[in-house]
Scaffold this active site. Sequence first.
Site, PDB file in Angstrom:
ATOM      1  N   GLU A 192      -7.287   3.072   4.181  1.00  0.00           N
ATOM      2  CA  GLU A 192      -7.093   3.804   5.435  1.00  0.00           C
ATOM      3  C   GLU A 192      -6.902   5.295   5.192  1.00  0.00           C
ATOM      4  O   GLU A 192      -7.452   6.128   5.921  1.00  0.00           O
ATOM      5  CB  GLU A 192      -5.869   3.281   6.199  1.00  0.00           C
ATOM      6  CG  GLU A 192      -5.905   1.820   6.539  1.00  0.00           C
ATOM      7  CD  GLU A 192      -5.163   0.964   5.524  1.00  0.00           C
ATOM      8  OE1 GLU A 192      -5.452   1.069   4.308  1.00  0.00           O
ATOM      9  OE2 GLU A 192      -4.299   0.177   5.936  1.00  0.00           O
ATOM     10  N   HIS A 246      -4.894   4.336  -0.447  1.00  0.00           N
ATOM     11  CA  HIS A 246      -5.224   3.146   0.334  1.00  0.00           C
ATOM     12  C   HIS A 246      -6.515   3.410   1.089  1.00  0.00           C
ATOM     13  O   HIS A 246      -6.849   4.561   1.397  1.00  0.00           O
ATOM     14  CB  HIS A 246      -4.112   2.842   1.342  1.00  0.00           C
ATOM     15  CG  HIS A 246      -2.872   2.300   0.726  1.00  0.00           C
ATOM     16  ND1 HIS A 246      -1.914   1.640   1.462  1.00  0.00           N
ATOM     17  CD2 HIS A 246      -2.409   2.331  -0.540  1.00  0.00           C
ATOM     18  CE1 HIS A 246      -0.926   1.274   0.674  1.00  0.00           C
ATOM     19  NE2 HIS A 246      -1.200   1.685  -0.555  1.00  0.00           N
TER      20      HIS A 246
END
Length: 152
Positions: free
Chosen positions: A53, A51
């Site tokens: 993040e 992801h």
Amino acid sequence: MHDVFMRMALSQAEAALGEDEVPVGAVIVHDGRVIAAAHNQREQLHDPTAHAEMIAITQAAESRGDWRLEDCTLYVTLEPCVMCAGAILQARIPLVVYGATDPKAGAVSTLFQLLNDPRLNHRAQVIPGVMAAPCGEILSRFFLAQRKLGKK
């Protein structure tokens, strides 16, 4: 100032869109400068943890030479999921700014409030809804195109 960094995160989301990835982008800022910028790469890397993040947190830790990102701010175009919220807490990021809410997997404000759970050792301040419309629009455009192609 939040809009400036969210635009950078949105630029990362556009890069993800160009790679046929779910268009989520993230940047991490320290002392007013970007130390990490990433977008989703799950399809490209065949990695469920890739992801935006997670990749940005890894980049920022490498940039700082420390896993503790206590004086950094994370900007992300979509509300973080449970995995990413856990990584945010582990990295000790004190401020998270996100764009669109995630009604299906949001773990910051929507389904769960992990970053403010008093049962956990660490918490993060959250600023939701920064540039929510363009952050949500790019996701809507992506998923509409996926449905038209008959993809999951």
